[in-house]
Design an enzyme around this catalytic site. Structure first.
Site, short mmCIF file in Angstrom:
data_model
loop_
_atom_site.label_atom_id
_atom_site.label_comp_id
_atom_site.label_asym_id
_atom_site.label_seq_id
_atom_site.Cartn_x
_atom_site.Cartn_y
_atom_site.Cartn_z
N GLY A 1 0.83 -1.20 0.00
CA GLY A 1 0.00 0.00 0.00
C GLY A 1 0.86 1.25 0.00
N GLU A 2 0.38 2.32 0.62
CA GLU A 2 1.07 3.62 0.73
C GLU A 2 1.12 4.37 -0.60
OE1 GLU A 2 5.04 3.12 2.26
OE2 GLU A 2 4.40 2.10 4.08
N GLY A 3 0.87 3.68 -1.72
CA GLY A 3 1.07 4.26 -3.05
C GLY A 3 2.29 3.67 -3.73
#
Lengths: 353, 353
Positions: free
Chosen positions: B317-319
Site C-alpha cells: 500500500g502507501e502508493g
C-alpha cells in the site's frame, strides 16, 4: 578487449551465495513494512545486491545484437531482410523503441553487428563483430558451423568482460534480425522437446497461413539438422542465429564476471536458454524482463526457471523489455537503500512478524 | 484551495474522446516498429496524451491518505493502531516505502490526515484534513455519517483541483491505515455482491484463524448496516474509511479536472470502486497500478474495468505500486515521443502493416 574462451567462462561461473541472499533478506525484513510486502521487488534487490555487492546501479548498458537469417528466403517474416540494417542505423541515430526506453532509464544502447547482411562503416554506438553476412538457410543445412557458434558465444563473453572492466553493473540484452523468431522457436523446440507448433508464433505480425508455413519450416529444419538437445552449442549452430549466439555469450559472460543480466523477450530468452543449458548456475544471474506475446517465450522461461518481471503484451524485441525491467531493478534498490528499519523509524512491529 | 462539490465534480466528468484516442493510436502506428508491438505501453501513452493533451509528465504527486478504523478493536490486524500515525511521521521523514519508490520516479509524496487518531502539528509534506479521529466500529453501527462520507469525497476532489492549478499532470493514490483492508473488503463485497470470504485476505499478514475472524467481522458489519449497493456514498458511510473516501474523492476529482490518476493496490481500488460507481466515465481516467496479493483486488479491478499494469506480488500500500506504475507511464511517453516514423527513419514497412 580481453578474450575469454567459452571454456574459461563456464569454469568461472559460481552460484550466487545462498548465505548472502539470506543476509540481505534479513536486512530487508527489518524495514518498517509488513514482512515480504514488497513482493518481487525484494527478490530483485536481494539478487542484485548479492551478485554485485552494491546497492546502486553504476552504469547500465543494453546490447542490441543484430544478425540476418538465411531462413528468411522461406518467407517466414512480414518484413523484408533489408530492415535489419535499416533498424541498426535507427539504433545508432537514437530513433528506435530501444533508444526511447533506454533513455528513460539512463541506459546506454550499443548495437552489435553479429552477422548483418550489410557492410557497416565504423560508427559510434555500433560494434562490428560480424561472424558472416547472415546465417545459412537451416531448411537446407545447418545455420552456421560449430566454430561460428563458438565465435558468437565468445564475442558475447568478451562484451561482458568489457562491461566488467568499464564498471557496468547492470547489463541488458536485445535483438534485431528480421526472421529471428523462427530460429528462436527452433531452439526452444530443440531444447525443450516441445513440438514446433507449441512454441511458434506470429513474430512481427504474420497471418494464419504464414504461421502454418513458419511452423512447417521449423519442423523441416529440425528434422533435417537433428540438433542435439544435450549439446546447446550444436543447437545454436544447427538452427540458431548469430545475434542469438551473441546474446547467449553475453549471458554466460555476465554470469562468469558477476554482472546481473536482464534478458529481454523471446529471442533473448532463446539465447539465455542456450546459455543456461551450458551451466546450471547461469540462471542465478538472469532477470527475465517480461513475458512476450510470443507463445514460445514462457516455455523458455520455465526451463530457465526465471519468472518474467513484466507482462505488458509487448513483442518488439530490441531490448525494450529489458530497459523497462532495469527501471524496476533500480526501484527495488531505492527501496532497499531508502526504507528505514522499525527501530530507526520508531514504528511498532506487528504481532505476526 | 478551491471548493468543488461532489455534485459539481460528477457533472463535469466526460468520457475520454474516442476520436482523440484513435488519432493518437494512428500516430503510434506510423512508428518504425511492428504495429502494436509495444503492447500496453501504447495504451498508457494513448490514454495519457488523450486526457492531458501533453506528451510529457510535468509534475507527479502521490497522495497517501491516512485514517484509523474503529473496527480495529475487533482484532482484525497484525499491527496495533498506533502504527498509523507512526507511519505518517515516517512518510514526512522520507523513510517509508512510498518515499523510496516515489524518489526513484521523481514524484512528490503528500500525506493527508483524513482521520488518524492522533493530533498532528502542521508539518511540511502533511495536509491535515481530519474528518474525525478514526471511524466508528462498523460491527456496532455505520463507520461514519453520510455527511462525513461526502466530506471525505469533497476533500479528495479539492486535492485534484489543487493539482490542476499547480500544473500536476499525473496523480497517484496511496493509503495508510491499520485495519483498512477490512473496510476495503467490505466495500468490494457490498458493491460486487460477492461473499466476504471471496474478497477478504491477510492484510499485513494475519494467520488463518484471524482471517476467519476477519471475514466474520465483515459479514457482521454488512448484515448490521445493510449498505445499499446502488448508493456508493452509503457504502462508504456504512462500512468504509476516511482515507478510502479521500481516495474516492481524489479519483472523482481527477476525472472532473482531467488528470490521469494512478490507483495503487487494494485499498486504493476500493476507493476507486466507490468513485467509478458514481459515474460511468471515471474509469477512463484510472490507471490500475498493480495487482495486489489481496484476493479482493482483482474483483474490484474487474468491476472498474481496468487491467493492472504490474504484478509483483506486492501488498504494502502507501502508493508504492502507483509510484512504479508512474515510471511505466513515463516510459510509454518516452516511446511515444522518441520513436521515429518509418519514413523519418528510412525503414521499409512490413507486408502485414
Amino acid at each position: 578487449m580481453q578474450q575469454m574462451t567459452l571454456h574459461t567462462a563456464l569454469d568461472k561461473i559460481k552460484g550466487v551465495s545462498a548465505v548472502k541472499l539470506a543476509e540481505i533478506q534479513a536486512q530487508i525484513n527489518c524495514q518498517c513494512k509488513p514482512k515480504g510486502s514488497l513482493g518481487r521487488l525484494e527478490e530483485f534487490a536481494r539478487r542484485y545486491v548479492a551478485i554485485t555487492g552494491q546497492d546502486t546501479v553504476e552504469k547500465k548498458v543494453i546490447f542490441t545484437f543484430a544478425g540476418d537469417h538465411g531462413v528468411v528466403e522461406e518467407g517466414i517474416s512480414a518484413f523484408p531482410k533489408e530492415v535489419t540494417p535499416q533498424m541498426v542505423y535507427t539504433f545508432i541515430d537514437g530513433g528506435a523503441g530501444i533508444n526511447a526506453l533506454a533513455r528513460q532509464v539512463g541506459a546506454e544502447v550499443i548495437a552489435v553487428d553479429m552477422g548483418v547482411d550489410h557492410e557497416f562503416k565504423p560508427l559510434s554506438g555500433l560494434m562490428i563483430k560480424k561472424v558472416a553476412p547472415g546465417t545459412a538457410n537451416f531448411t537446407r543445412g545447418p545455420a552456421m558451423t560449430r566454430p561460428q557458434a563458438i565465435q558468437c558465444l565468445e564475442t558475447g563473453i568478451e562484451l561482458a568482460v568489457f562491461c566488467k572492466e568499464a564498471g557496468v553493473t547492470l547489463v541488458g540484452t536485445g535483438d534485431m534480425g528480421i526472421g529471428n523468431t523462427t530460429p528462436s522457436a527452433a531452439i526452444v523446440a530443440a531444447i525443450t522437446g516441445l513440438p514446433a507448433g507449441k512454441v511458434t508464433h506470429r513474430g512481427t505480425g504474420i497471418n494464419d497461413e504464414m504461421l502454418e508455413h513458419k511452423i512447417a519450416v521449423i519442423e523441416k529444419g529440425l528434422a533435417l539438422n537433428q540438433p542435439d538437445a544435450n549439446d546447446p552449442v550444436d543447437v545454436l549452430a544447427k538452427v540458431g542465429g548469430f545475434e542469438i549466439g551473441g546474446i547467449a555469450g553475453l549471458v554466460i559472460g555476465c554470469a562468469a564476471v558477476g554482472i546481473p543480466v536482464v534478458v529481454d523477450g523471446f529471442i533473448s530468452s532463446a539465447g539465455a536458454l542456450i546459455a543456461s543449458e551450458l551451466h546450471i548456475h547461469v540462471r542465478d544471474y538472469i532477470f527475465a524482463a517480461h513475458k512476450s506475446v510470443e507463445i514460445g517465450h514462457s516455455h523458455a522461461l520455465e526451463r530457465i526457471k526465471q519468472k518474467p518481471m513484466l507482462d505488458l503484451e509487448m513483442r518488439l524485441g530490441e531490448g525494450t523489455g529489458a530497459a523497462l525491467a532495469m527501471g524496476l531493478i533500480e526501484a527495488s534498490l531505492s527501496a532497499y537503500r531508502g526504507i528505514k528499519t522499525f527501530d530507526q523509524a520508531g514504528v511498532t512491529k506487528g504481532g505476526h512478524q
